[in-house]
Every structure is written in C-alpha cells, then in structure tokens.
Design an enzyme around this catalytic site. Structure first.
Site, mmCIF file in Angstrom:
data_model
loop_
_atom_site.group_PDB
_atom_site.id
_atom_site.type_symbol
_atom_site.label_atom_id
_atom_site.label_comp_id
_atom_site.label_asym_id
_atom_site.label_seq_id
_atom_site.Cartn_x
_atom_site.Cartn_y
_atom_site.Cartn_z
ATOM 1 N N ASP A 29 -4.896 3.752 -4.771
ATOM 2 C CA ASP A 29 -4.952 4.199 -3.379
ATOM 3 C C ASP A 29 -6.047 5.249 -3.194
ATOM 4 O O ASP A 29 -5.988 6.321 -3.792
ATOM 5 C CB ASP A 29 -3.590 4.776 -2.984
ATOM 6 C CG ASP A 29 -3.440 4.990 -1.494
ATOM 7 O OD1 ASP A 29 -4.467 5.072 -0.788
ATOM 8 O OD2 ASP A 29 -2.294 5.086 -1.034
ATOM 9 N N HIS B 61 0.838 -1.190 0.000
ATOM 10 C CA HIS B 61 0.000 0.000 0.000
ATOM 11 C C HIS B 61 0.881 1.251 0.000
ATOM 12 O O HIS B 61 1.778 1.384 0.824
ATOM 13 C CB HIS B 61 -0.908 -0.010 1.235
ATOM 14 C CG HIS B 61 -1.793 1.173 1.331
ATOM 15 N ND1 HIS B 61 -2.139 1.739 2.525
ATOM 16 C CD2 HIS B 61 -2.413 1.908 0.383
ATOM 17 C CE1 HIS B 61 -2.930 2.764 2.323
ATOM 18 N NE2 HIS B 61 -3.109 2.885 1.018
ATOM 19 N N TYR C 3 3.849 11.623 -24.500
ATOM 20 C CA TYR C 3 3.223 11.871 -23.195
ATOM 21 C C TYR C 3 2.324 10.714 -22.743
ATOM 22 O O TYR C 3 1.332 10.921 -22.061
ATOM 23 C CB TYR C 3 2.475 13.213 -23.181
ATOM 24 C CG TYR C 3 3.439 14.356 -23.321
ATOM 25 C CD1 TYR C 3 4.158 14.812 -22.228
ATOM 26 C CD2 TYR C 3 3.669 14.954 -24.562
ATOM 27 C CE1 TYR C 3 5.071 15.847 -22.350
ATOM 28 C CE2 TYR C 3 4.583 15.988 -24.700
ATOM 29 C CZ TYR C 3 5.285 16.419 -23.589
ATOM 30 O OH TYR C 3 6.195 17.447 -23.716
ATOM 31 N N MET D 248 2.059 12.761 -16.982
ATOM 32 C CA MET D 248 3.079 13.758 -17.285
ATOM 33 C C MET D 248 2.450 14.906 -18.077
ATOM 34 O O MET D 248 1.782 14.676 -19.086
ATOM 35 C CB MET D 248 4.219 13.142 -18.107
ATOM 36 C CG MET D 248 5.357 14.120 -18.369
ATOM 37 S SD MET D 248 6.621 13.469 -19.477
ATOM 38 C CE MET D 248 7.404 12.248 -18.443
ATOM 39 N N ASP E 145 5.746 5.315 -21.988
ATOM 40 C CA ASP E 145 5.826 5.138 -23.437
ATOM 41 C C ASP E 145 7.259 4.813 -23.858
ATOM 42 O O ASP E 145 8.159 4.719 -23.025
ATOM 43 C CB ASP E 145 5.292 6.384 -24.158
ATOM 44 C CG ASP E 145 6.079 7.656 -23.872
ATOM 45 O OD1 ASP E 145 7.303 7.589 -23.607
ATOM 46 O OD2 ASP E 145 5.474 8.746 -23.919
ATOM 47 N N TYR F 20 9.980 12.859 -13.623
ATOM 48 C CA TYR F 20 11.203 12.045 -13.658
ATOM 49 C C TYR F 20 11.741 11.798 -12.250
ATOM 50 O O TYR F 20 12.150 10.683 -11.917
ATOM 51 C CB TYR F 20 12.295 12.720 -14.496
ATOM 52 C CG TYR F 20 12.062 12.726 -15.990
ATOM 53 C CD1 TYR F 20 11.213 11.821 -16.605
ATOM 54 C CD2 TYR F 20 12.713 13.644 -16.790
ATOM 55 C CE1 TYR F 20 11.020 11.839 -17.968
ATOM 56 C CE2 TYR F 20 12.527 13.664 -18.169
ATOM 57 C CZ TYR F 20 11.677 12.765 -18.748
ATOM 58 O OH TYR F 20 11.497 12.778 -20.100
#
Length: 151
Positions: A69, A22, A136, A79, A30, A118
C-alpha cells in the site's frame, strides 16, 4: 503448477491474497510466533502455511503478486527485538532486501513493539507461517492497489 506463479504460493495462499482488498493486512511469521492462536482471531480465521522456507523466500513469493500500500507509511512492518528496538537482525535485513527488490526502491520496514505486533496481528486478514527458525522473523504487509491499464 501455474506459469509465472512462484510454486511457494499454494492454492490456499493464492485464494487469501486474491480475496484481500486494499488496506487488508497479512502477517508473515517465523516458527516461534503463536501463529495458530492468532490466526483463529483474524478475518480468514485459520492458519496458512508456507513450510520449509525462510520468511525472506516467502516474502519474495508474496510480493511477486501482491503490491504494498503506497498510501500509508507503515505498509511493511517488522517486530522489534525486545530490549533492543533499534537493532535489525539478519532475518529482517533479508526481508528488507526482498521488499526493496519487489518495489524497485528502498521501502523501510517500520518497527512495531512485540505486544503491539500481536494485537495488530489479531486484526489482520490472515497469518502465514513459514519454516523460518531465526528469531524475530515476523512481519506485516498491507495490500495496495494495482492501477488499471492505461488506454
């Protein structure tokens, strides 16, 4: 092959998903994402792959066995597009649809600036690279919990 398990989920990915706890986060990316170099910095320490598929197809498979979650507002992130952070390209719309389908409700993808994405990715449990070629197509999912059966 296993019953009721999406065939895109290979043994290595099933192991990682089962080992995650958890609050652990995974990156689904990609083909342009620096997947290998970032994966080497994650908890798992090596890259996982679901080749020859889109991020939406991979998200569907992952979310068929992994809950998001519900305790945090950013369990699903995307992103941001550089220079157009509010724009949501088709690749992200496709993954949004898979998240909503899996969760049975609208579940917003929280935008994250590229360089921040990143840095967060390096702190994740694992990175899963897909064959997605659209720009993206990079996401992060935080693992939730499965409640015990009511008795």
């Amino acid at each position: 092959m296993l019953k009721n398990i999406d065939p895109l989920l290979n043994a290595d990915i099933l192991y990682a998903l089962r080992a995650m706890g958890h609050g652990d986060r995974l990156v689904l990316c990609d083909t342009n994402f620096p997947a290998d170099s970032i994966a080497r910095q994650t908890r798992l320490g090596h890259l996982l792959r679901i080749d020859n598929t889109t991020t939406a197809e991979a998200a569907r498979a992952l979310l068929s066995v992994m809950p998001l979650d519900t305790f945090i507002p950013d369990a699903a992130m995307r992103m941001e597009i550089v220079g157009a952070p509010k724009e949501v390209p088709p690749v992200q719309q496709d993954v949004q649809a898979e998240i909503d389908r899996a969760e049975g409700k609208s579940w917003p993808l929280v935008p994250i600036e590229r360089m921040t994405f990143y840095e967060l990715a390096k702190k994740s449990y694992c990175v899963i690279a897909t064959g997605e070629r659209r720009f993206y197509g990079c996401f992060m999912f935080t693992k939730g919990v499965i409640p015990p059966d009511a008795r």
